[in-house]
Design a protein around this motif. Structure first.
Motif, PDB file in Angstrom:
ATOM      1  N   ASN A   1      56.924  70.383  -1.661  1.00 58.47           N
ATOM      2  CA  ASN A   1      57.832  69.870  -0.635  1.00 58.47           C
ATOM      3  C   ASN A   1      57.044  69.579   0.637  1.00 58.47           C
ATOM      4  O   ASN A   1      56.038  70.235   0.901  1.00 58.47           O
ATOM      5  CB  ASN A   1      58.921  70.904  -0.328  1.00 58.47           C
ATOM      6  CG  ASN A   1      59.751  71.185  -1.569  1.00 58.47           C
ATOM      7  OD1 ASN A   1      60.247  70.268  -2.216  1.00 58.47           O
ATOM      8  ND2 ASN A   1      59.857  72.458  -1.932  1.00 58.47           N
TER       9      ASN A   1
ATOM     10  N   ASP B   1      52.944  63.662  -4.977  1.00 60.98           N
ATOM     11  CA  ASP B   1      52.580  64.845  -4.193  1.00 60.98           C
ATOM     12  C   ASP B   1      51.201  65.353  -4.627  1.00 60.98           C
ATOM     13  O   ASP B   1      50.410  65.832  -3.813  1.00 60.98           O
ATOM     14  CB  ASP B   1      53.655  65.940  -4.360  1.00 60.98           C
ATOM     15  CG  ASP B   1      54.015  66.223  -5.820  1.00 60.98           C
ATOM     16  OD1 ASP B   1      53.524  65.501  -6.718  1.00 60.98           O
ATOM     17  OD2 ASP B   1      54.787  67.166  -6.064  1.00 60.98           O
TER      18      ASP B   1
ATOM     19  N   GLY C   1      55.320  74.849  -2.574  1.00 62.33           N
ATOM     20  CA  GLY C   1      56.051  74.749  -3.844  1.00 62.33           C
ATOM     21  C   GLY C   1      55.236  75.276  -5.003  1.00 62.33           C
ATOM     22  O   GLY C   1      54.565  76.299  -4.882  1.00 62.33           O
TER      23      GLY C   1
END
Lengths: 255, 255
Positions: free
Chosen positions: A112, A129, A170
């Motif tokens: 995140n 990501d 995360g």
């Protein structure tokens, strides 16, 4: 999520056996159908096969699982897309050059707030990501040692510490290699096994294939395999813990 | 010396036909037996197959020549080593990321005094004159635009000018692409041909193979092929002159 597969070995070894297992998880025994890739080092050089197709259907993956490419450091990945669309540029592993070495990385998990990760020297090409976190790690490394490359062991130890920052965002299970060292970092799921003499017979979990390593190896071979889930069902794999990392050097786990 | 092959196209096109010809020059009809490689772009992503084996014997090259990988930008190379030993890290094409784009390059020729070429942002992994020249070109580009990436056309025009400096060091025939633009530079030998409607039949020089492009294309396709020597013997190829460079964009030669 995705699955990772890595190898670190003290002699050039093929990964056909393990890759056969992983390939099936790319759309058949597992849901990871959104691309796959594998990087093989040969000394300082690296060759990466990748494809946005499911690995279990890919002609290129078939070649990789049948044709023994020998290497001391391998990083492979099958993808189930979460951040970033299905596309070649979002397919792991990712590679960048720093200090005259290729660094290759693959990630399993979900982060995140990753768009805030500072990148400068290295910039993502895709939108995952994962690649952003990789560019962050290498940008931080280059920033920390702006004038002169540290020893590679020092560099990997530095990256190990940076992984703790990413863990806060995360799930961050990853592998990173320069062809000699291979670093793993675990937040939820990562297993490894080191095979050495006396070798035995291993049986794959995903397809009906077994291998007698005594026929494929010499007594001095040391081969470590790293995977998201154990690939064989008759061997004892080491389960990594949350926040645990492990550095390997030519097959040997370093303390 | 070596041989180059490139493609720039306005629709994803496979290079099987041309690569079949090049592959033979890698040890059979030509002496370029010291490795080979080919990079395929798919939008911003790139996949590179390479091998230090002769291409005419390579399993991986066989896959590439039989399995249609569609791309708008391809750079391929067969190598006859002069500077730098036969090794994967010395095998073209070479790729680096800058400003969130992969830049891929291959070179044919030989440079003198290349170890003096200033590199900083990008460092060679292998020991070839070719990779050093590539790192020089990208390092200069990054140095010229330290704060903000210019338009890519401007970047390619800048590289075009830097090639004139490299030409003074010896033979410098090269191709460089970012997946959309493809730049060629010639000092001794480089040919190109743009195929568009009405398409005809082409016949390879190196093996007994011909192709009817009317069956493989649509009327709007524009496909440029670049090669060290013409690959077909029944078409008119454009021969580049010493110091001439040409930029292509999705198949179209730009003025």
């Amino acid at each position: 999520m995705c699955e990772l597969l890595g190898m670190s070995a003290n002699v050039p070894t093929d990964i056909c056996f393990s890759f056969k297992g992983l390939k099936e998880r790319g759309g058949r025994t597992g849901p990871h159908k959104d691309g796959w890739g594998v990087a093989f080092y040969d000394n300082k050089g690296v060759c990466t096969f990748k494809d946005a197709l499911p690995s279990y259907q890919s002609e290129i993956a078939r070649l990789v699982s049948d044709y023994p490419i020998k290497s001391c450091a391998v990083v492979a990945h099958v993808r189930q897309a979460n951040r970033g669309r299905v596309a070649l540029e979002n397919t792991h592993p990712f590679t960048r050059e720093l200090w005259g070495r290729y660094w290759t990385y693959a990630h399993n998990g979900q982060l995140n707030g990753y768009s805030k990760l500072a990148v400068d020297r290295f910039t993502p090409v895709g939108t995952t990501d994962s690649e952003r976190a990789f560019c962050y790690l290498l940008s931080e490394l280059a920033r920390r040692y702006p004038n002169k490359a540290p020893s590679r062991k020092t560099a990997f130890k530095f990256i190990q510490r940076q992984c703790r920052i990413l863990q806060k965002l995360g799930v961050f299970n990853m592998m990173l290699t320069d062809g000699e060292y291979l670093l793993t970092y675990c937040t939820t799921k990562l297993y490894w096994i080191t095979r050495r003499a006396p070798f035995g017979i291993a049986r794959l979990s995903d397809v009906d294939v077994d291998i007698d390593f005594t026929k494929e190896t010499t007594p001095n071979d040391v081969v470590t395999i790293i995977a998201t889930e154990p690939l064989t069902n008759n061997e004892q794999w080491h389960k990594m813990q949350t926040g645990e990392s492990q550095l390997f050097y030519y097959g040997e786990p370093l303390s």
